[in-house]
Design a protein around this motif. Structure first.
Motif, PDB file in Angstrom:
ATOM      1  N   ILE A  50     -10.164 -11.503   8.964  1.00  0.00           N
ATOM      2  CA  ILE A  50      -9.419 -11.220   7.724  1.00  0.00           C
ATOM      3  C   ILE A  50      -8.481 -10.026   7.958  1.00  0.00           C
ATOM      4  O   ILE A  50      -7.303 -10.064   7.592  1.00  0.00           O
ATOM      5  CB  ILE A  50     -10.401 -10.920   6.558  1.00  0.00           C
ATOM      6  N   ARG A  52     -10.432  -9.909   1.496  1.00  0.00           N
ATOM      7  CA  ARG A  52      -9.011  -9.985   1.866  1.00  0.00           C
ATOM      8  C   ARG A  52      -8.142  -9.125   0.924  1.00  0.00           C
ATOM      9  O   ARG A  52      -7.331  -8.328   1.369  1.00  0.00           O
ATOM     10  CB  ARG A  52      -8.573 -11.459   1.829  1.00  0.00           C
ATOM     11  N   SER A  60      -5.997  -5.765   1.751  1.00  0.00           N
ATOM     12  CA  SER A  60      -4.535  -5.799   1.642  1.00  0.00           C
ATOM     13  C   SER A  60      -4.000  -4.760   0.654  1.00  0.00           C
ATOM     14  O   SER A  60      -2.919  -4.237   0.841  1.00  0.00           O
ATOM     15  CB  SER A  60      -4.041  -7.199   1.289  1.00  0.00           C
TER      16      SER A  60
END
Ligand code: PLP
Length: 413
Positions: free
Chosen positions: A142, A116, A120
């Motif tokens: 995710i 994750r 990101s």
């Protein structure tokens, strides 16, 4: 796919039920009705003994039970307690092949958290994240949670070897459309196939990245090593790591390491993301941005498993004890894998190239229909887009020997 009444979909497709848990529940229901011996539940992603009970390393449990209250109750720093951060470098990278790079570890809730945080921080909203066509479905979940999506390359070429050409074509295509690319490769003991990239495969991957990346086109290569300690010799499985030393600044390797399988601490949600950066500045930035993301999603991670790992790695005898206990179960798993492979060859059942790990896969058309046919006989497997996944980690060697013939028969019907 259930329509939402009140909640916002935000571009996500949210099913009514998780597929794997749904099938696993059906298997449990049948066990309750017909008894254990009538059912083969090869859906579970955890290592079970021959009677279907979860294997938990007793040497790890002993350490966990002896923690003092502060060692588990106090908040951990966002990036992890200092002793954990250094211990996990040794746990994840090993001793023999630890690459000479700027390595920084940030604690995460399992490997999932590392995936994750990597997506990101190293891709932009709207980007595509690249992985192989056989892949662990939560990568998609995710990515969609944070406004990205998954694109795939075909893992194998027509000869059944790693598809280096297809990989590079896809990298080139995606980098033409976006300025940064996160690539996820789950190896060794890939879920769902059991494949491991050879060092020659890795050489092809990295030279393709060197050709395609540039100062304007940055690549992050996330190596998901969730199953690495069940793939074979613990040091030799890591022999690909020094290849990362040669990479230029615009390619960032990140290792997603998990305590779930290696230390059988699945439910304690602990792991780490580790960067193998070319420069100190990139490594320091990694720590800063990943800790920021952690603060804004789960805050700090569970302290108990961090203390456990730190204690194990601070004591050579204890570490040797944990390693040898794991080795015994790894050998059990490897024996199941060989039994499955051998029985598949005897039954004329084609499998996806398998080396080791928790899962093996069978390529086929209509996987949903075949899986349902097998369920009628009490055999529960996971249908994927391109075939069936068998969890050899959750069934005995005897069942691994028996399954290929049954699968072949269901496919021939
Ligand atoms: N990556 C793969 C391919 C997995 O199969 C799993 C778990 O099943 C994980 C990562 C991460 O698991 P966890 O978040 O429990 O460490």
């Amino acid at each position: 796919m259930g329509d939402l009444i009140f909640a916002q979909s935000n571009g996500r497709k949210i099913p009514l039920e998780d597929k794997i848990f749904g099938i696993s529940n059906k298997a449990k229901k049948m066990i309750a009705e017909r008894g254990k011996d009538a059912v083969v539940n090869a859906t579970i992603g955890a290592l079970l003994d021959d009677n279907g009970n979860l294997i938990v390393l007793s040497s790890v449990v002993d350490v966990l039970k002896n923690l003092s209250p502060t060692e588990f109750a106090e908040y951990a720093p966002i990036g992890g307690i200092p002793e954990f951060r250094s211990a996990i470098l040794e746990a994840a990278l090993g001793k023999k092949y630890a690459p000479k790079c700027f390595a920084e570890a940030v604690a995460t809730p399992g490997g999932t958290g590392s995936i994750r945080n990597t997506i990101s921080n190293y891709s932009a909203v709207g980007d595509k994240v690249l992985t192989s066509d056989w892949y662990w479905a939560p990568y998609g979940t995710i990515a969609s949670e944070i406004g990205r999506s998954i694109d795939t390359f075909s893992l194998f070429d027509e000869k059944g070897a790693f598809n280096a050409v297809g990989f590079e074509e896809k990298v080139k295509e995606l980098l033409a459309a976006q300025n940064q690319l996160v690539i996820i490769l789950n190896t060794p003991a890939h879920n769902p196939t059991g494949y491991a990239l050879t060092n020659a495969d890795w050489e092809s991957v990295l030279s393709a990245l060197c050709r395609q990346a540039s100062t304007e086109k940055k690549v992050t290569i996330l190596v998901d090593v969730a199953y690495i300690d069940f793939a074979g010799d613990e040091e030799e499985c890591r022999s690909f790591l020094p290849l990362f030393e040669k990479l230029p600044e615009n390619i960032l390797p990140v290792v997603a390491y998990s305590l779930s399988k290696t230390f059988t601490l699945y439910g304690m949600r602990c792991g780490a993301m580790i960067c193998l950066a070319k420069t100190k500045e990139i490594a320091e930035e990694f720590k800063r941005v990943c800790e920021y993301s952690s603060r804004g999603s789960w805050s700090n991670c569970c302290r108990a498993p961090q203390s456990v790992l730190a204690k194990i790695h601070a004591d050579e005898r204890l570490l040797a004890k944990v390693d040898s206990e794991r080795e015994q179960y790894r050998n059990m798993l490897l024996a199941r894998g060989h039994a499955f492979e051998q029985a598949a060859a005897e039954a004329g059942l084609k499998t996806v190239p398998f080396d080791a790990g928790f899962f093996a896969s069978i390529p086929c058309d209509n996987p949903d229909a075949i899986a349902e046919r097998l369920q009628e006989e009490g055999i529960f497997l996971i249908p994927l887009a391109k075939g069936l996944r068998v969890s050899i980690a959750s069934v005995s060697e005897e069942k691994c020997r028996m399954l290929p013939k049954k699968i072949r028969a269901a496919m021939d019907k």
